[in-house]
Scaffold this motif. Structure first.
Motif, PDB file in Angstrom:
ATOM      1  N   LYS A  29       0.837  -1.368   0.017  1.00  0.00           N
ATOM      2  CA  LYS A  29       0.109   0.062   0.038  1.00  0.00           C
ATOM      3  C   LYS A  29       0.885   1.203  -0.024  1.00  0.00           C
ATOM      4  N   ILE A  30       1.869   1.177   0.657  1.00  0.00           N
ATOM      5  CA  ILE A  30       2.768   2.410   0.688  1.00  0.00           C
ATOM      6  C   ILE A  30       3.364   2.734  -0.577  1.00  0.00           C
ATOM      7  N   VAL A  31       3.983   1.574  -1.168  1.00  0.00           N
ATOM      8  CA  VAL A  31       4.354   1.693  -2.509  1.00  0.00           C
ATOM      9  C   VAL A  31       3.377   1.966  -3.750  1.00  0.00           C
ATOM     10  N   ASP A  32       2.322   1.478  -3.429  1.00  0.00           N
ATOM     11  CA  ASP A  32       1.165   1.907  -4.325  1.00  0.00           C
ATOM     12  C   ASP A  32       0.959   3.527  -4.243  1.00  0.00           C
ATOM     13  N   GLU A  33       0.689   3.914  -2.937  1.00  0.00           N
ATOM     14  CA  GLU A  33       0.341   5.457  -2.816  1.00  0.00           C
ATOM     15  C   GLU A  33       1.437   6.216  -3.047  1.00  0.00           C
ATOM     16  N   CYS A  34       2.722   5.683  -2.877  1.00  0.00           N
ATOM     17  CA  CYS A  34       4.152   6.707  -3.505  1.00  0.00           C
ATOM     18  C   CYS A  34       3.819   6.815  -4.801  1.00  0.00           C
ATOM     19  N   GLY A  35       3.494   5.870  -5.494  1.00  0.00           N
ATOM     20  CA  GLY A  35       3.488   5.932  -7.049  1.00  0.00           C
ATOM     21  C   GLY A  35       2.187   7.102  -7.528  1.00  0.00           C
ATOM     22  N   LYS A  36       1.116   6.806  -6.858  1.00  0.00           N
ATOM     23  CA  LYS A  36      -0.013   7.752  -7.076  1.00  0.00           C
ATOM     24  C   LYS A  36       0.764   9.127  -6.782  1.00  0.00           C
ATOM     25  N   LEU A  37       1.254   9.364  -5.896  1.00  0.00           N
ATOM     26  CA  LEU A  37       1.663  10.732  -5.345  1.00  0.00           C
ATOM     27  C   LEU A  37       2.544  11.194  -6.502  1.00  0.00           C
ATOM     28  N   VAL A  38       3.338  10.671  -6.924  1.00  0.00           N
ATOM     29  CA  VAL A  38       4.430  11.148  -7.961  1.00  0.00           C
ATOM     30  C   VAL A  38       4.021  10.632  -9.389  1.00  0.00           C
ATOM     31  N   GLY A  39       3.070  10.043  -9.552  1.00  0.00           N
ATOM     32  CA  GLY A  39       2.524   9.678 -11.117  1.00  0.00           C
ATOM     33  C   GLY A  39       3.195   8.383 -11.679  1.00  0.00           C
ATOM     34  N   LYS A  40       3.761   7.358 -10.975  1.00  0.00           N
ATOM     35  CA  LYS A  40       4.367   6.227 -11.389  1.00  0.00           C
ATOM     36  C   LYS A  40       3.876   5.090 -10.881  1.00  0.00           C
ATOM     37  N   GLU A  41       4.091   4.137 -11.870  1.00  0.00           N
ATOM     38  CA  GLU A  41       3.465   2.565 -11.410  1.00  0.00           C
ATOM     39  C   GLU A  41       4.417   1.867 -10.757  1.00  0.00           C
ATOM     40  N   TYR A  42       4.532   2.471  -9.106  1.00  0.00           N
ATOM     41  CA  TYR A  42       5.757   1.587  -8.615  1.00  0.00           C
ATOM     42  C   TYR A  42       5.147   0.335  -7.840  1.00  0.00           C
ATOM     43  N   TYR A  43       3.896   0.454  -7.415  1.00  0.00           N
ATOM     44  CA  TYR A  43       3.340  -0.977  -7.234  1.00  0.00           C
ATOM     45  C   TYR A  43       3.702  -2.186  -8.226  1.00  0.00           C
ATOM     46  N   GLU A  44       3.505  -1.839  -9.590  1.00  0.00           N
ATOM     47  CA  GLU A  44       3.670  -3.003 -10.440  1.00  0.00           C
ATOM     48  C   GLU A  44       5.041  -2.903 -10.755  1.00  0.00           C
ATOM     49  N   LEU A  45       5.835  -1.930 -10.594  1.00  0.00           N
ATOM     50  CA  LEU A  45       7.564  -2.336 -10.661  1.00  0.00           C
ATOM     51  C   LEU A  45       7.819  -3.164  -9.552  1.00  0.00           C
ATOM     52  N   VAL A  46       7.439  -3.299  -8.298  1.00  0.00           N
ATOM     53  CA  VAL A  46       7.908  -4.041  -7.362  1.00  0.00           C
ATOM     54  C   VAL A  46       7.127  -5.412  -7.309  1.00  0.00           C
ATOM     55  N   TRP A  47       5.871  -5.259  -7.274  1.00  0.00           N
ATOM     56  CA  TRP A  47       4.866  -6.443  -7.296  1.00  0.00           C
ATOM     57  C   TRP A  47       4.436  -7.220  -8.547  1.00  0.00           C
ATOM     58  N   ARG A  48       4.515  -6.429  -9.604  1.00  0.00           N
ATOM     59  CA  ARG A  48       3.992  -7.277 -11.077  1.00  0.00           C
ATOM     60  C   ARG A  48       4.773  -6.535 -11.998  1.00  0.00           C
ATOM     61  N   PRO A  49       6.046  -6.566 -12.030  1.00  0.00           N
ATOM     62  CA  PRO A  49       6.835  -5.890 -13.171  1.00  0.00           C
ATOM     63  C   PRO A  49       6.283  -6.583 -14.673  1.00  0.00           C
ATOM     64  N   ASP A  50       6.160  -7.941 -14.763  1.00  0.00           N
ATOM     65  CA  ASP A  50       5.786  -8.395 -15.959  1.00  0.00           C
ATOM     66  C   ASP A  50       4.438  -7.729 -16.611  1.00  0.00           C
ATOM     67  N   GLU A  51       3.715  -7.130 -15.926  1.00  0.00           N
ATOM     68  CA  GLU A  51       2.715  -6.472 -16.252  1.00  0.00           C
ATOM     69  C   GLU A  51       2.732  -5.300 -16.853  1.00  0.00           C
ATOM     70  N   LEU A  52       4.188  -4.434 -16.603  1.00  0.00           N
ATOM     71  CA  LEU A  52       4.354  -3.316 -17.154  1.00  0.00           C
ATOM     72  C   LEU A  52       4.865  -3.438 -18.332  1.00  0.00           C
ATOM     73  N   LEU A  53       5.437  -4.839 -18.560  1.00  0.00           N
ATOM     74  CA  LEU A  53       6.172  -5.033 -19.866  1.00  0.00           C
ATOM     75  C   LEU A  53       5.517  -5.790 -20.735  1.00  0.00           C
ATOM     76  N   GLY A  54       4.259  -6.485 -20.274  1.00  0.00           N
ATOM     77  CA  GLY A  54       3.368  -7.307 -20.928  1.00  0.00           C
ATOM     78  C   GLY A  54       4.056  -8.372 -21.481  1.00  0.00           C
ATOM     79  N   VAL A  55       4.970  -9.210 -20.270  1.00  0.00           N
ATOM     80  CA  VAL A  55       5.741 -10.179 -20.777  1.00  0.00           C
ATOM     81  C   VAL A  55       5.407 -11.234 -19.515  1.00  0.00           C
TER      82      VAL A  55
END
Length: 121
Positions: A29-55
């Motif tokens: 939740k902290i990572v997700d909220e940080c991403g929302k705060l700065v406009g970046k997909e931080y939750y996905e970067l840590v917990w679901r990086p495959d979804e960011l790249l579609g692999v």
């Protein structure tokens, strides 16, 4: 429940790591909220990086994560006062523990920069 991160070589075999990369889901939740705060997909970067790249899981190049983790760590530290409200009420997980986990993740990414990220949650 927790997130475990591993590194795979080009053949899909485990790469030996110096540190066990494991963190409680209570801190996502902290990572997700940080991403929302700065406009970046931080939750996905840590917990679901495959979804960011579609692999598929295990096919995310470490270089993709390695380029983005420093900004996440910096943003967490910069916005700590706003983000501590999202610490888990059950006490499972700390802000310091999250930052330490991400720093270890960054270090392991650097050591294994020619590998691929595989996660298990």
């Amino acid at each position: 429940m927790s997130l475990s991160i591993y590194f795979l070589d080009n053949n899909g075999e485990d790469v030996e790591q110096q540190v066990c990369l494991n963190i409680t889901h209570n801190l996502n939740k902290i990572v997700d909220e940080c991403g929302k705060l700065v406009g970046k997909e931080y939750y996905e970067l840590v917990w679901r990086p495959d979804e960011l790249l579609g692999v598929d899981n295990g096919k995310v190049p470490v270089s993709f994560v390695l380029q983005r983790l420093p900004a996440l760590i910096a943003d967490l530290i910069k916005h700590e006062k706003e983000l501590v409200q999202y610490l888990p009420s059950n006490g499972w997980g700390t802000f310091e523990g999250l930052v330490c986990f991400l720093c270890n993740y960054l270090k392991e990414c650097y050591r294994n920069k020619d590998s691929f990220v595989y996660y298990f949650s």
